[in-house]
Design a protein around this motif. Structure first.
Motif, short mmCIF file in Angstrom:
data_model
loop_
_atom_site.label_atom_id
_atom_site.label_comp_id
_atom_site.label_asym_id
_atom_site.label_seq_id
_atom_site.Cartn_x
_atom_site.Cartn_y
_atom_site.Cartn_z
N THR A 1 -5.80 -3.15 7.45
CA THR A 1 -6.64 -2.29 8.06
C THR A 1 -7.31 -1.20 7.05
O THR A 1 -6.94 -1.04 5.91
N PRO A 2 -8.68 -0.70 7.20
CA PRO A 2 -9.25 0.18 6.15
C PRO A 2 -8.38 1.43 5.90
O PRO A 2 -8.62 1.86 4.91
N GLY A 3 -7.86 1.88 6.91
CA GLY A 3 -6.98 3.37 6.51
C GLY A 3 -5.46 2.86 6.51
O GLY A 3 -4.97 1.83 6.15
N LYS A 4 -4.53 3.69 7.00
CA LYS A 4 -3.25 3.45 7.12
C LYS A 4 -2.86 2.44 8.06
O LYS A 4 -3.07 2.41 9.31
N ASP A 5 -2.34 1.29 7.28
CA ASP A 5 -1.74 0.18 8.05
C ASP A 5 -0.74 0.60 9.25
O ASP A 5 -0.76 0.06 10.32
N SER A 6 -0.26 1.61 8.79
CA SER A 6 1.34 1.79 9.71
C SER A 6 0.73 2.65 10.68
O SER A 6 1.46 2.97 11.95
N GLU A 7 -0.44 2.81 10.87
CA GLU A 7 -1.31 3.60 11.99
C GLU A 7 -2.14 2.83 12.82
O GLU A 7 -2.57 2.84 13.91
N GLU A 8 -2.81 1.93 12.08
CA GLU A 8 -4.11 1.03 12.59
C GLU A 8 -3.72 -0.32 12.71
O GLU A 8 -4.65 -0.92 13.54
#
Ligand SMILES: [Ca+2]
Ligand SMILES: [Ca+2]
Length: 113
Positions: free
Chosen positions: A11-18
């Motif tokens: 994902t463009p941002g934090k993978d752990s959240e997105e």
């Protein structure tokens, strides 16, 4: 019958959240999917109780509600407590009913097969 229709693992941002996974019920009947298991290279995660996928519909299973909303699709995920960490450099995701594989996808070096 259920199909893994989409997996967003890098994902463009934090993978752990997105990160998120989409499941599709192509049948004409609502499907109680509680207790089904998503498994990747490193672990597994069980769909919560009361997970019902409507006929001819999809559900989005996300890691984090706010992270998913930040992606800007304009709708919330159906479920937002998925704990799998999807590798960006090759992973296999399986949907299981006990030991039976219902569907699977493999992603490798940025391509989804
Ligand atoms: Ca990832
Ligand atoms: Ca990322």
């Amino acid at each position: 019958m259920l199909i893994l229709t989409e997996v967003f693992y890098d994902t463009p941002g934090k993978d752990s959240e997105e990160e998120w996974i989409e499941l599709y019920n192509p049948t004409t009947a609502d499907l109680d999917s509680s207790g089904l298991i998503l498994r990747d290279n490193f672990g597994n995660w069980t769909l919560p109780s009361d997970t019902v996928i409507s006929a001819n519909s999809t559900i989005i299973i996300a890691r984090d509600r706010n992270g998913f909303l930040d992606l800007g699709y304009g709708l919330p995920p159906n479920i937002s407590c998925m704990t799998l960490s999807l590798s960006n450099t090759g992973d296999v995701i399986e949907l299981l009913d006990d030991d039976t594989i219902i569907d699977m996808v493999a992603c490798s070096l940025g391509e989804l097969y």
